[in-house]
Design an enzyme around this catalytic site. Structure first.
Site, PDB file in Angstrom:
ATOM      1  N   ARG A 199       0.864  -1.189   0.000  1.00 34.22           N
ATOM      2  CA  ARG A 199       0.000   0.000   0.000  1.00 34.22           C
ATOM      3  C   ARG A 199       0.899   1.237   0.000  1.00 34.22           C
ATOM      4  O   ARG A 199       1.713   1.422   0.905  1.00 34.22           O
ATOM      5  CB  ARG A 199      -0.897  -0.017   1.237  1.00 34.22           C
ATOM      6  CG  ARG A 199      -1.726   1.206   1.373  1.00 34.22           C
ATOM      7  CD  ARG A 199      -2.767   1.143   2.494  1.00 34.22           C
ATOM      8  NE  ARG A 199      -3.407   2.425   2.529  1.00 34.22           N
ATOM      9  CZ  ARG A 199      -3.304   3.298   3.537  1.00 34.22           C
ATOM     10  NH1 ARG A 199      -2.652   2.992   4.636  1.00 34.22           N
ATOM     11  NH2 ARG A 199      -3.889   4.479   3.446  1.00 34.22           N
TER      12      ARG A 199
ATOM     13  N   ASN B  98      -7.460   1.790   9.751  1.00 35.43           N
ATOM     14  CA  ASN B  98      -6.161   2.007  10.394  1.00 35.43           C
ATOM     15  C   ASN B  98      -6.381   2.003  11.889  1.00 35.43           C
ATOM     16  O   ASN B  98      -7.221   2.756  12.400  1.00 35.43           O
ATOM     17  CB  ASN B  98      -5.561   3.362   9.996  1.00 35.43           C
ATOM     18  CG  ASN B  98      -5.176   3.409   8.519  1.00 35.43           C
ATOM     19  OD1 ASN B  98      -5.243   2.393   7.820  1.00 35.43           O
ATOM     20  ND2 ASN B  98      -4.776   4.564   8.056  1.00 35.43           N
TER      21      ASN B  98
HETATM   22  O1  IFM Z   1       2.283   7.856   9.938  1.00 33.80           O
HETATM   23  C1  IFM Z   1       0.903   7.872  10.091  1.00 33.80           C
HETATM   24  C2  IFM Z   1       0.205   7.673   8.765  1.00 33.80           C
HETATM   25  O2  IFM Z   1       0.599   8.624   7.833  1.00 33.80           O
HETATM   26  C3  IFM Z   1      -1.287   7.781   8.951  1.00 33.80           C
HETATM   27  N1  IFM Z   1      -1.751   6.898   9.978  1.00 33.80           N
HETATM   28  C4  IFM Z   1      -1.060   6.944  11.244  1.00 33.80           C
HETATM   29  C5  IFM Z   1       0.432   6.782  11.031  1.00 33.80           C
HETATM   30  C6  IFM Z   1       1.179   6.798  12.376  1.00 33.80           C
HETATM   31  O3  IFM Z   1       0.907   7.981  13.067  1.00 33.80           O
END
Ligand code: IFM
Length: 453
Positions: free
Chosen positions: A76, A293
Site C-alpha cells: 500500500r 487504520n
Molecule cells: O504515519 C501515520 C500515517 O501517515 C497515517 N496513519 C497513522 C500513522 C502513524 O501515526
C-alpha cells in the site's frame, strides 16, 4: 489461535508518498501543503521537512527488493498529488511515469499494488484557492483521481481515495497541528464534508471508466472511544468522541445518513450549510472495501468544556477528558497498547453497518526506542497481538481480506518529524542505509508460515 485467516487473505506493508519519497522539487513536483507547513518555524519537531525522508524517489528499486524479500502479497503506497498536478490542474507526465515504473516493478514481483490517491499532500495551489474548506477542491480531487486512474488503470486494481480524512480535517483545519495549519475550529466540519464529497465524486469518476475487476475504497482511522466508568455521563462523552472521530465519516459512508449526534454537538455554532442536496448520495456511493487504520483506543470521561462560550470552542472541545488512560503498556509514542481495541473496532463496524463492504486493516504498527542491534522485541509482540486481534474479528464474522503493517520504512511522522520510527526497516537518514529490524524477519517468517499448508 482461534481459526486461520480466510483464503486469499493478503499480507502487506504500507507507506505514503510525502513520508518516504523526498525529492520534493524534482521532475516538476509542485509544493504541497506539507512542504509549506514544515517550513513554518515550530510547526514540525526539529524543523524537519519532507527532505530527504527515506529518499525513496531514488531508492525505490532497493525498497521493492525489501518487499520481495519480506514476501508480502501487497504493498500500500500513495501517489503524491503535486507530482501529478503541480499547480492542482496542469498534468506533469514525469510524475505519473515514476508511479508507472513503481507499479510495473511491483507487478513483475507479483506484489499487488494498493494505491492511495490522497495521503495528506494537497497541492499548495489548491490550498491557496481555499483547500478543503472549499467545495471546489472536492471537484479538483475527482478530476485528479480520474486522471491517475486513466493513466494507471491498466496496472492497478485497488484504488483508495482518501487516507484518514479525520486528521486532515480536524488536525489540519480545526486545530492547526497538521498542514495547512489552520486553526478554524468548526471550519473542520466543512473540510471533513468536502473530503467525503471528494471521495464520492472520485469513486464515481473512476468507476465510470473502470474495468470490472477494479475495486474502490476509502481508509479511515478507527480509535474506539471507551468510557472510563459505567456512568451515563461518561458513556455520553464517549459517544460524542466517537461521533466526531468515527461516525462523522462512517455514518454517511455506510449508514445512509449524517451522524445524528454531530449537528446536535455543534448546534448554534456551525450551520452545516455546506451540506447540499444530493451530497449524501454521492458520499454513500457503494464501495468495494473499507480500510481500517488502528493504533489505539481513546479512554473518555465526561468533562466541562474548556471554553464556556460555545462560539469560541474548538472543534475538539466537546466536553470530554481523554487523559484518563488506564495503566496498560505504552508504545514509545505513549500510545496505549490495547489490541482488543482492534477487534472492537472491526466487530463494531460490522455490527453497526449491515452493508459494510469487505475490510482490510490498512495500517497498524508502533514506535519503540531502538537497541543498537535493532532487536525490536516490543514491535514483534505488538504486531503478533494485533494480528491475533484481527483473527478474532474474522472468527466473529467480519469479512476481513488483508492486513498491512505500518510501515515498511522509518519515515517522516508528520508534526513529529523524523523522531518517531515506525519501520520494519531502520533508515539512517544521513547515509540512507536500510537495516531490517528483527520485526522485519519475524513478519517475513510469519507471512511465509501463513502460506504453508
Ligand atoms: O504515519 C501515520 C500515517 O501517515 C497515517 N496513519 C497513522 C500513522 C502513524 O501515526
Amino acid at each position: 489461535m482461534t481459526s486461520s485467516f480466510p483464503p486469499g487473505f493478503r499480507w502487506g506493508v504500507a507507506t505514503s508518498a510525502f513520508q518516504i519519497e523526498g525529492a520534493t522539487t524534482e521532475d516538476g513536483r509542485g509544493p504541497s501543503i506539507w512542504d509549506t507547513f514544515a517550513a513554518v518555524p515550530g510547526a514540525v519537531a526539529g524543523g524537519h521537512t519532507g527532505e530527504p525522508a527515506a529518499d525513496h524517489y531514488h531508492r525505490w528499486r532497493a525498497d521493492l527488493d525489501l518487499l520481495t524479500d519480506l514476501g508480502v502479497d501487497a504493498y500500500r503506497f500513495s501517489v503524491s498529488w503535486p507530482r501529478i498536478q503541480p499547480d492542482g490542474r496542469r498534468f506533469e507526465r514525469r510524475g505519473i511515469d515514476f508511479y508507472r515504473r513503481l507499479v510495473e516493478a511491483m507487478r513483475e514481483r507479483e506484489i499487488e499494488p494498493f494505491l492511495t490517491l490522497y495521503h495528506w499532500d494537497l497541492p499548495q495551489a489548491l490550498e491557496d484557492e481555499g483547500g478543503w474548506r472549499s467545495r471546489e477542491t472536492a471537484h479538483r480531487f475527482a478530476e485528479y483521481a480520474a486522471l491517475v486512474h486513466e493513466e494507471l488503470g491498466d496496472v492497478v486494481d485497488h484504488w483508495t481515495t482518501l487516507n484518514e480524512p479525520y486528521p486532515c480535517a480536524v488536525a489540519g483545519y480545526g486545530e492547526g497541528r497538521h498542514a495547512p495549519g489552520a486553526r478554524e475550529g468548526h471550519g473542520a466540519l466543512a473540510a471533513a464534508h468536502h473530503l467525503l464529497l471528494g471521495h464520492g465524486l472520485a469513486v464515481r469518476a473512476m468507476r465510470a471508466q473502470a474495468t470490472p475487476q477494479q475495486q474502490f475504497g476509502i481508509v479511515l482511522n478507527q480509535s474506539p472511544a471507551v468510557p472510563v466508568s459505567g456512568s451515563a455521563a461518561d458513556a455520553a462523552a464517549a459517544a460524542r468522541q466517537d461521533t466526531l472521530l468515527r461516525r462523522q465519516f462512517t455514518d454517511p459512508l455506510f449508514g445512509g445518513r449524517y451522524a445524528p449526534g454531530l449537528a446536535a454537538m455543534f448546534d448554534g455554532v456551525s450551520d452545516f450549510s455546506f451540506r447540499l442536496d444530493g451530497d449524501l448520495e454521492t458520499i454513500g456511493t457503494p464501495l468495494d472495501y473499507l480500510g481500517v487504520n488502528y493504533y489505539y483506543r481513546i479512554h473518555v470521561a465526561d468533562a466541562p468544556h474548556r471554553e464556556p462560550d460555545p462560539a469560541l470552542r474548538t472543534v475538539t472541545d466537546i466536553g470530554v477528558d481523554t487523559t484518563r488512560v488506564p495503566d496498560v503498556p505504552r508504545t514509545g509514542m505513549g500510545w496505549p497498547v490495547e489490541p482488543e481495541g482492534l477487534t472492537e473496532a472491526l466487530v463494531g463496524l460490522h455490527n453497526r453497518y449491515p452493508g459494510l463492504p469487505p475490510v482490510y486493516v490498512t495500517e497498524n504498527g508502533c514506535v519503540y526506542a531502538d537497541r543498537s542491534d535493532f532487536a525490536d522485541y516490543e514491535r514483534i509482540s505488538f504486531l503478533n497481538e494485533h494480528i491475533e486481534a484481527v483473527r478474532t474479528a474474522a472468527a466473529a464474522g467480519v469479512d476481513l481480506r488483508g492486513y498491512f503493517c505500518w510501515s515498511l520504512l522509518d519515515n517522516f511522522e508528520w508534526a513529529h518529524g523524523y523522531k518517531h520510527r515506525f519501520g520494519l526497516v531502520h533508515v539512517d537518514y544521513e547515509t540512507q542505509a536500510r537495516t531490517p529490524r528483527s520485526s522485519y524477519r519475524w513478519y517475513r517468517d510469519f507471512v511465509a508460515a501463513q502460506r504453508t499448508p
